[in-house]
Write a protein that holds these residues in place. Structure first.
Motif, PDB file in Angstrom:
ATOM      1  N   ALA A  34     -14.418   6.322  -7.516  1.00  0.00           N
ATOM      2  CA  ALA A  34     -13.938   5.774  -8.466  1.00  0.00           C
ATOM      3  C   ALA A  34     -12.882   7.140  -9.160  1.00  0.00           C
ATOM      4  O   ALA A  34     -11.767   7.026  -9.561  1.00  0.00           O
ATOM      5  N   ARG A  35     -13.502   8.302  -9.364  1.00  0.00           N
ATOM      6  CA  ARG A  35     -12.835   9.507  -9.689  1.00  0.00           C
ATOM      7  C   ARG A  35     -11.777   9.804  -8.855  1.00  0.00           C
ATOM      8  O   ARG A  35     -10.622  10.149  -9.606  1.00  0.00           O
ATOM      9  N   PHE A  36     -11.841   9.653  -7.602  1.00  0.00           N
ATOM     10  CA  PHE A  36     -10.529   9.909  -6.593  1.00  0.00           C
ATOM     11  C   PHE A  36      -9.564   8.847  -6.942  1.00  0.00           C
ATOM     12  O   PHE A  36      -8.322   9.256  -7.129  1.00  0.00           O
ATOM     13  N   PHE A  37      -9.707   7.739  -6.968  1.00  0.00           N
ATOM     14  CA  PHE A  37      -8.787   6.601  -7.058  1.00  0.00           C
ATOM     15  C   PHE A  37      -7.962   6.729  -8.416  1.00  0.00           C
ATOM     16  O   PHE A  37      -6.870   6.806  -8.624  1.00  0.00           O
ATOM     17  N   PHE A  38      -8.870   7.007  -9.662  1.00  0.00           N
ATOM     18  CA  PHE A  38      -8.363   7.049 -11.032  1.00  0.00           C
ATOM     19  C   PHE A  38      -7.446   8.498 -10.952  1.00  0.00           C
ATOM     20  O   PHE A  38      -6.240   8.339 -11.406  1.00  0.00           O
ATOM     21  N   SER A  39      -7.928   9.534 -10.351  1.00  0.00           N
ATOM     22  CA  SER A  39      -7.026  10.707 -10.332  1.00  0.00           C
ATOM     23  C   SER A  39      -5.771  10.544  -9.568  1.00  0.00           C
ATOM     24  O   SER A  39      -4.943  11.314  -9.716  1.00  0.00           O
ATOM     25  N   ARG A  40      -5.821   9.555  -8.676  1.00  0.00           N
ATOM     26  CA  ARG A  40      -4.439   9.190  -7.846  1.00  0.00           C
ATOM     27  C   ARG A  40      -3.740   8.185  -8.409  1.00  0.00           C
ATOM     28  O   ARG A  40      -2.558   7.721  -7.726  1.00  0.00           O
ATOM     29  N   GLY A  41      -3.898   7.926  -9.515  1.00  0.00           N
ATOM     30  CA  GLY A  41      -3.125   7.046 -10.278  1.00  0.00           C
ATOM     31  C   GLY A  41      -3.459   5.404 -10.355  1.00  0.00           C
ATOM     32  O   GLY A  41      -2.573   4.592 -10.720  1.00  0.00           O
ATOM     33  N   VAL A  42      -4.810   5.307 -10.073  1.00  0.00           N
ATOM     34  CA  VAL A  42      -5.146   3.727  -9.971  1.00  0.00           C
ATOM     35  C   VAL A  42      -5.495   3.701 -11.511  1.00  0.00           C
ATOM     36  O   VAL A  42      -6.789   4.027 -11.578  1.00  0.00           O
ATOM     37  N   GLN A  44      -5.718   1.181 -15.367  1.00  0.00           N
ATOM     38  CA  GLN A  44      -6.255  -0.249 -15.563  1.00  0.00           C
ATOM     39  C   GLN A  44      -5.262  -1.172 -15.244  1.00  0.00           C
ATOM     40  O   GLN A  44      -3.943  -0.986 -15.146  1.00  0.00           O
ATOM     41  N   GLY A  45      -5.693  -2.360 -14.553  1.00  0.00           N
ATOM     42  CA  GLY A  45      -4.796  -3.387 -14.139  1.00  0.00           C
ATOM     43  C   GLY A  45      -3.898  -3.109 -12.778  1.00  0.00           C
ATOM     44  O   GLY A  45      -3.178  -3.999 -12.279  1.00  0.00           O
ATOM     45  N   GLU A  46      -4.112  -1.776 -12.214  1.00  0.00           N
ATOM     46  CA  GLU A  46      -3.162  -1.396 -11.035  1.00  0.00           C
ATOM     47  C   GLU A  46      -3.979  -2.356  -9.827  1.00  0.00           C
ATOM     48  O   GLU A  46      -5.296  -2.318  -9.719  1.00  0.00           O
ATOM     49  N   ARG A  47      -3.057  -2.897  -9.227  1.00  0.00           N
ATOM     50  CA  ARG A  47      -3.667  -3.748  -7.836  1.00  0.00           C
ATOM     51  C   ARG A  47      -3.602  -2.990  -6.735  1.00  0.00           C
ATOM     52  O   ARG A  47      -2.632  -2.177  -6.252  1.00  0.00           O
ATOM     53  N   VAL A  48      -4.929  -2.796  -6.116  1.00  0.00           N
ATOM     54  CA  VAL A  48      -5.051  -2.040  -4.989  1.00  0.00           C
ATOM     55  C   VAL A  48      -5.703  -2.694  -3.756  1.00  0.00           C
ATOM     56  O   VAL A  48      -6.775  -3.560  -3.887  1.00  0.00           O
ATOM     57  N   ALA A  49      -4.706  -2.652  -2.771  1.00  0.00           N
ATOM     58  CA  ALA A  49      -5.110  -3.673  -1.521  1.00  0.00           C
ATOM     59  C   ALA A  49      -6.216  -2.791  -0.569  1.00  0.00           C
ATOM     60  O   ALA A  49      -6.341  -1.709  -0.693  1.00  0.00           O
ATOM     61  N   LEU A  50      -7.030  -3.546  -0.037  1.00  0.00           N
ATOM     62  CA  LEU A  50      -8.321  -2.910   0.573  1.00  0.00           C
ATOM     63  C   LEU A  50      -8.122  -3.776   1.968  1.00  0.00           C
ATOM     64  O   LEU A  50      -8.430  -5.043   2.245  1.00  0.00           O
ATOM     65  N   ALA A  51      -7.994  -3.062   3.025  1.00  0.00           N
ATOM     66  CA  ALA A  51      -7.938  -3.541   4.432  1.00  0.00           C
ATOM     67  C   ALA A  51      -8.828  -2.706   5.332  1.00  0.00           C
ATOM     68  O   ALA A  51      -8.747  -1.640   5.919  1.00  0.00           O
ATOM     69  N   LEU A  52     -10.095  -3.125   5.420  1.00  0.00           N
ATOM     70  CA  LEU A  52     -10.987  -2.589   5.926  1.00  0.00           C
ATOM     71  C   LEU A  52     -12.099  -3.512   6.639  1.00  0.00           C
ATOM     72  O   LEU A  52     -12.137  -4.748   6.324  1.00  0.00           O
ATOM     73  N   ALA A  68     -12.495   2.237 -11.837  1.00  0.00           N
ATOM     74  CA  ALA A  68     -11.367   2.974 -12.261  1.00  0.00           C
ATOM     75  C   ALA A  68     -10.654   1.995 -13.314  1.00  0.00           C
ATOM     76  O   ALA A  68      -9.566   2.485 -13.979  1.00  0.00           O
ATOM     77  N   GLY A  69     -10.996   0.765 -13.411  1.00  0.00           N
ATOM     78  CA  GLY A  69     -10.196  -0.284 -13.989  1.00  0.00           C
ATOM     79  C   GLY A  69      -9.152  -0.787 -13.268  1.00  0.00           C
ATOM     80  O   GLY A  69      -8.509  -1.815 -13.672  1.00  0.00           O
ATOM     81  N   GLY A  70      -8.967  -0.784 -11.918  1.00  0.00           N
ATOM     82  CA  GLY A  70      -8.107  -1.425 -11.210  1.00  0.00           C
ATOM     83  C   GLY A  70      -8.511  -2.740 -10.700  1.00  0.00           C
ATOM     84  O   GLY A  70      -9.511  -3.210 -10.965  1.00  0.00           O
ATOM     85  N   ILE A  71      -7.584  -3.642  -9.966  1.00  0.00           N
ATOM     86  CA  ILE A  71      -7.897  -4.770  -9.524  1.00  0.00           C
ATOM     87  C   ILE A  71      -7.663  -5.029  -8.230  1.00  0.00           C
ATOM     88  O   ILE A  71      -6.949  -4.158  -7.142  1.00  0.00           O
ATOM     89  N   VAL A  72      -9.046  -5.332  -7.239  1.00  0.00           N
ATOM     90  CA  VAL A  72      -8.967  -5.110  -6.074  1.00  0.00           C
ATOM     91  C   VAL A  72      -8.344  -6.344  -5.121  1.00  0.00           C
ATOM     92  O   VAL A  72      -8.760  -7.466  -5.769  1.00  0.00           O
ATOM     93  N   ARG A  94       0.435  -1.391  -5.661  1.00  0.00           N
ATOM     94  CA  ARG A  94       1.089  -0.003  -5.279  1.00  0.00           C
ATOM     95  C   ARG A  94       0.229   0.834  -4.284  1.00  0.00           C
ATOM     96  O   ARG A  94       0.540   1.877  -3.871  1.00  0.00           O
ATOM     97  N   PHE A  95      -0.875   0.514  -4.060  1.00  0.00           N
ATOM     98  CA  PHE A  95      -1.784   1.419  -3.229  1.00  0.00           C
ATOM     99  C   PHE A  95      -2.283   0.682  -2.358  1.00  0.00           C
ATOM    100  O   PHE A  95      -2.687  -0.873  -2.468  1.00  0.00           O
ATOM    101  N   LEU A  96      -2.887   0.972  -1.369  1.00  0.00           N
ATOM    102  CA  LEU A  96      -3.800   0.275  -0.167  1.00  0.00           C
ATOM    103  C   LEU A  96      -4.836   1.318   0.393  1.00  0.00           C
ATOM    104  O   LEU A  96      -4.356   2.503   0.762  1.00  0.00           O
ATOM    105  N   VAL A  97      -5.989   1.011   0.333  1.00  0.00           N
ATOM    106  CA  VAL A  97      -7.149   1.672   1.133  1.00  0.00           C
ATOM    107  C   VAL A  97      -7.214   1.310   2.332  1.00  0.00           C
ATOM    108  O   VAL A  97      -7.441   0.188   2.601  1.00  0.00           O
ATOM    109  N   THR A  98      -7.394   2.224   3.375  1.00  0.00           N
ATOM    110  CA  THR A  98      -7.531   1.267   4.665  1.00  0.00           C
ATOM    111  C   THR A  98      -8.262   2.673   5.763  1.00  0.00           C
ATOM    112  O   THR A  98      -8.525   3.661   5.312  1.00  0.00           O
TER     113      THR A  98
END
Length: 480
Positions: A34-42, A44-52, A68-72, A94-98
């Motif tokens: 959560a700290r990492f994502f938040f510090s990288r701009g995730v 409140q309400g930011e959509r973050v795609a998850l491909a794992l 962090a307040g994002g939307i998965v 705007r972000f994608l975790v993979t």
């Protein structure tokens, strides 16, 4: 997601091959992510795609983004690049975790407008050393997740689920069961799927018990894990049970209490054969992404009725209505509608469809159903001609449009036909253009890049015309 056993810190939370992660480590990992994502701009309400695939990092990422307040935005890894691009654009992610491997494939996508977080060793180091942050307060009625589901129109749309929706469903499941911290859930269904996530991840975390994670369904490995790892609860889809039935080996499952089946109805014959061979009950339920997802479940202790989806979960209301939304008496078939804390906020950016589906304060599922005198519900068919193959939804219209775009195809109609292993497979009736004669191989090749593998028809019939009704609509029941 607060685990209610705070004294539970040394208890195993996750078991992944030879790794055991305690609740204390799980909490630490979620916080670091959560700290990492938040510090990288995730924010409140930011959509973050998850491909794992299923793995501990899927859970850290999902819950870290939410904290962090994002939307998965969990991605279905079986979808084609076109389908994924559509979802990424539609959601405004705007972000994608993979993972490194999937990241390589995703980089091939044309014009990918995203920041990629690739979970390699370097990123893992950054995550584990991310400094403390002051997170915004995340309200429980804010959206937590976007789940893309194929609409009847074939264009998929995002179901918006709030923290309350997901937690509401977990609390109802908790009330309907007596699972506790000594239970061990097998998570083999994909975590990007609402059933796999809510029942095999959120529920056990809420209960403070253990999740044994498998990244894929490999039948022999799964039988071994079920018998050796002390699994007590396992959720699957009917096609999995069919495969397990076909395995010759005998296995005993010392701690297994329940097998929960969802995603499609299981045949009576397979259900009885499975219970006879493996000697424990299959409990059928029913759900849909729009309801976070579980709506009904057969009682774990009490009367289970074969072919029934069981009773509404505690706190969830279900009824069967006619075209005018009037409730129908027992035994009459109508549309299944649902109301409860688990019902979605709506479809993202689709106000009209949201209003239509949630009209009168009830979620209209599009499934035809009836209830019996005891209040048990039964699915009678689908309003929307949905085809379910191996637990995945296929909407005929999407396949028909893809086929019709082939230069040799004038028009196409698609239906589901019964299949012993997958429940149903897709069958296409194709009307060729004048003087053209497409063959099966050509159509298969053509569809490969355009549709997910499970949507591609396995059977083709070339025909000079399709049966039509008065209004010119193709009469699919004659094709069956």
């Amino acid at each position: 997601m607060h685990n209610r056993h705070d004294q539970n810190l040394d208890h195993p939370a996750l078991s992944y091959y030879d790794k055991i992660i305690s609740y204390a480590e799980l909490e630490n990992n979620i916080e670091q992510y959560a700290r990492f994502f938040f510090s990288r701009g995730v924010k409140q309400g930011e959509r973050v795609a998850l491909a794992l695939p299923n793995c501990p990092e899927f859970i850290y990422s999902y819950l870290g983004i939410a904290r962090a307040g994002g939307i998965v935005l969990p991605l279905n890894l079986l979808q084609t690049p076109q389908e994924l691009l559509y979802i990424l654009r539609d959601s405004g992610a705007r972000f994608l975790v993979t993972s490194p491997a999937i990241g390589l494939q995703l980089k091939q996508l044309p014009g990918l407008p995203l920041t990629l977080f690739i979970l390699d060793e370097e990123t893992q180091k950054e995550i584990m050393t991310a400094p403390p942050v002051c997170f915004p307060e995340v309200k429980s009625d804010e959206v937590c997740t976007f789940l893309y589901t194929s609409g009847t129109t074939g264009q998929s749309k995002a179901v918006m689920l709030t923290h309350d929706n997901l937690l509401g469903n977990v609390r109802s499941l908790d009330e309907a069961s007596d699972f506790g911290r000594d239970d061990n859930f097998l998570a083999v269904l994909p975590m990007f799927h609402s059933f796999g996530w809510t029942v095999c991840v959120l529920l056990p975390l809420y209960l403070g018990c253990t999740i044994t994670i498998l990244d894929n369904f490999r039948p022999k490995e799964m039988l071994q894990v079920l018998s050796e790892k002390g699994i007590t609860v396992f959720c699957g889809v009917p096609s999995m049970f069919t495969v397990l039935l076909k395995l010759r080996q005998k296995a005993s499952f010392p701690r297994l209490k329940f097998v929960i089946s969802g995603g499609d109805s299981i045949s009576e014959e397979n259900m009885l054969a499975f219970e006879k061979k493996f000697n424990f009950p299959i409990v059928e339920g029913y759900g849909l992404s729009e309801a976070s997802p579980v709506v009904c479940l057969n009682p774990l202790y009490g009367v289970r009725k074969i072919k029934s989806i069981g009773l509404p979960l505690p706190g969830v209301e279900v009824k069967v209505v006619d075209e005018e939304d009037r409730e129908l008496p027992a035994g009459e078939i109508g549309e299944l509608v649902v109301r409860g804390p688990n019902v979605m906020k709506g479809y993202y950016n689709r106000e009209e469809e949201t209003r239509e589906v949630l009209r009168g304060g009830w979620l209209h599922t599009g499934d035809l159903a009836y209830r019996d005198q005891d209040g048990y519900f039964y699915i009678a068919g689908r309003k929307k001609e949905l085809i379910i193959t191996a637990g995945f939804n296929v909407y005929p219209r999407e396949v028909e449009e893809a086929l019709a775009s082939h230069p040799s195809v004038a028009e196409a109609a698609v239906i589901g036909v019964p299949h012993p292993l997958k429940g149903e497979v897709v069958k296409a009736f194709v009307v060729p253009e004048e003087g053209r004669m497409p063959d099966k191989q050509e159509l298969l090749q053509y569809l490969k890049g355009r549709l997910a593998i499970y949507k591609i028809p396995e059977e083709y019939v070339i025909t000079s015309d399709l049966p039509r009704g008065m209004g010119g609509k193709v009469m699919k029941r004659f094709l069956k």
